[in-house]
Each structure stands twice: as C-alpha cells, then as structure tokens.
Design a protein around this motif. Structure first.
Motif, PDB file in Angstrom:
ATOM      1  N   CYS A  51      25.557  39.035  52.436  1.00  0.00           N
ATOM      2  CA  CYS A  51      25.748  39.495  53.975  1.00  0.00           C
ATOM      3  C   CYS A  51      24.986  38.113  54.929  1.00  0.00           C
ATOM      4  N   HIS A  52      23.543  38.493  54.643  1.00  0.00           N
ATOM      5  CA  HIS A  52      22.775  37.797  55.486  1.00  0.00           C
ATOM      6  C   HIS A  52      22.012  36.766  54.734  1.00  0.00           C
ATOM      7  N   ASN A  88      11.825  35.131  55.497  1.00  0.00           N
ATOM      8  CA  ASN A  88      12.464  36.264  56.502  1.00  0.00           C
ATOM      9  C   ASN A  88      11.589  36.478  57.590  1.00  0.00           C
ATOM     10  N   PHE A  89      10.498  36.697  57.217  1.00  0.00           N
ATOM     11  CA  PHE A  89       9.856  37.074  58.820  1.00  0.00           C
ATOM     12  C   PHE A  89       9.997  35.858  59.869  1.00  0.00           C
ATOM     13  N   GLU A  90       9.957  34.568  59.491  1.00  0.00           N
ATOM     14  CA  GLU A  90      10.273  33.632  60.504  1.00  0.00           C
ATOM     15  C   GLU A  90      11.657  33.654  60.974  1.00  0.00           C
ATOM     16  N   ARG A  91      12.657  34.006  60.335  1.00  0.00           N
ATOM     17  CA  ARG A  91      13.910  34.221  60.560  1.00  0.00           C
ATOM     18  C   ARG A  91      14.240  35.306  61.435  1.00  0.00           C
ATOM     19  N   ARG A  93      12.114  36.867  63.329  1.00  0.00           N
ATOM     20  CA  ARG A  93      11.429  36.930  64.589  1.00  0.00           C
ATOM     21  C   ARG A  93      12.148  36.467  65.708  1.00  0.00           C
ATOM     22  N   PHE A  94      13.374  35.889  65.370  1.00  0.00           N
ATOM     23  CA  PHE A  94      14.073  35.247  66.502  1.00  0.00           C
ATOM     24  C   PHE A  94      15.132  36.216  67.067  1.00  0.00           C
ATOM     25  N   THR A  95      15.267  37.487  66.262  1.00  0.00           N
ATOM     26  CA  THR A  95      16.087  38.455  66.778  1.00  0.00           C
ATOM     27  C   THR A  95      15.440  39.599  67.321  1.00  0.00           C
ATOM     28  N   VAL A  96      14.134  39.354  67.813  1.00  0.00           N
ATOM     29  CA  VAL A  96      13.189  40.231  68.361  1.00  0.00           C
ATOM     30  C   VAL A  96      12.848  39.888  69.730  1.00  0.00           C
ATOM     31  N   ARG A  97      13.039  40.689  70.793  1.00  0.00           N
ATOM     32  CA  ARG A  97      12.940  40.576  72.112  1.00  0.00           C
ATOM     33  C   ARG A  97      12.078  41.361  72.678  1.00  0.00           C
ATOM     34  N   ALA A  98      11.391  41.219  74.152  1.00  0.00           N
ATOM     35  CA  ALA A  98      10.346  41.698  74.652  1.00  0.00           C
ATOM     36  C   ALA A  98      10.625  43.182  74.733  1.00  0.00           C
ATOM     37  N   ASP A  99      11.800  43.425  74.919  1.00  0.00           N
ATOM     38  CA  ASP A  99      12.153  44.878  75.128  1.00  0.00           C
ATOM     39  C   ASP A  99      12.913  45.141  73.623  1.00  0.00           C
ATOM     40  N   SER A 102      16.571  46.341  73.114  1.00  0.00           N
ATOM     41  CA  SER A 102      17.418  45.088  73.315  1.00  0.00           C
ATOM     42  C   SER A 102      17.379  44.152  72.156  1.00  0.00           C
ATOM     43  N   SER A 103      16.423  44.293  71.300  1.00  0.00           N
ATOM     44  CA  SER A 103      16.443  43.373  69.853  1.00  0.00           C
ATOM     45  C   SER A 103      17.492  43.667  69.177  1.00  0.00           C
ATOM     46  N   PRO A 104      18.367  42.640  68.637  1.00  0.00           N
ATOM     47  CA  PRO A 104      19.251  42.555  67.798  1.00  0.00           C
ATOM     48  C   PRO A 104      19.060  42.982  66.296  1.00  0.00           C
ATOM     49  N   PHE A 105      17.576  42.832  66.207  1.00  0.00           N
ATOM     50  CA  PHE A 105      16.986  43.607  64.895  1.00  0.00           C
ATOM     51  C   PHE A 105      17.003  45.014  64.740  1.00  0.00           C
TER      52      PHE A 105
END
Length: 139
Positions: A51-52, A88-91, A93-99, A102-105
């Motif tokens: 999957c991922h 995996n942490f580096e990847r 982190r780009f799915t994390v938002r300030a809110d 609203s984060s895709p993760f």
C-alpha cells in the motif's frame, strides 16, 4: 475611532510554519503502534499488498514493520532508531499540518479523506494516539 488590530497581508511568497512534531514520540509510539501494527507500508490481508510502499504518494519503508522496536524510556527514544523509522518519519512529516485535525495523517486512516478503506475508527485508541502526537500532548 477604530480600536483593534490591523491585518498584515501574508505576501506573495508566504510559507506556512512547519508544525513542531516530536520525533521521539513518533519512533516510540506512532511507528510501532500504528504504522507497523496496521501494516501501512505492506498492506493488510486481501489488499494485494504494498500500500504505502508502492501504491501511494506517501512512500513508507516496509522494513519499519519488521525492524526491532527501538529502546525507549516512556515516550523518549534511548539510542538510535532503525533507518526505516527515520525514513518513515521524514515521509510522514509532510502529511502533518498546523491544525492536527486537517492533517492527512489523521484524516485518511479514519476515512475522512480519500483512502481506500477506513483503517481505524475516529474514536479509536489509534486515532487518539495520532491526535496526541500532532497536538504535542504526548511531549
């Protein structure tokens, strides 16, 4: 007379602030308890696998599902995490938002945004753990 705060325009090259997320919490809790347990990289039974690790823009290292869990003292990392955890942490982190909400993760595995299936319920321990990480309440 007007009393209040003026608003400054953000400008043409505005860059949103990078939310602070706790790496140790990711290595000690998120990777082993969510990503590895839910087989996010390799996929669950009946999903055709990968999957991922191959079928998504969020490319996770499947070795993170089988690498030994790093030593932690509570939610604090002791020593070095496996390279798969770091990747995996580096990847992620780009799915994390300030809110956090609203984060895709957070949104995708609970079925709020585009994802092939709901991985866990919004009221689950896994969703709560992600919120704890994204809000910094695990720090």
């Amino acid at each position: 007379m007007w009393i209040g705060c003026a608003t400054e325009p953000l400008g043409d090259n505005f860059v949103a602030p990078d939310p602070m997320i706790d790496e140790d919490f990711f290595y000690c809790r998120i990777q082993p308890e969510i990503i590895a347990t839910q087989s996010c990289a390799s996929g669950g039974a009946g999903e055709g696998g990968m999957c991922h690790s191959a079928r998504s823009a969020l490319r996770l290292d499947p070795m993170g599902e089988t690498d030994p869990r790093p030593a932690c003292d509570g939610d604090l990392l002791v020593g070095d995490p496996p390279p798969s955890y770091v990747a995996n942490f580096e990847r992620v982190r780009f799915t994390v938002r300030a809110d956090p909400f609203s984060s895709p993760f957070y949104r995708r595995p609970i079925g709020l945004d585009s994802h092939p299936r709901e991985i866990f319920a919004p009221a689950s321990a896994e969703a709560d753990l992600i919120v704890m990480w994204l809000t910094g309440s695990g720090m």
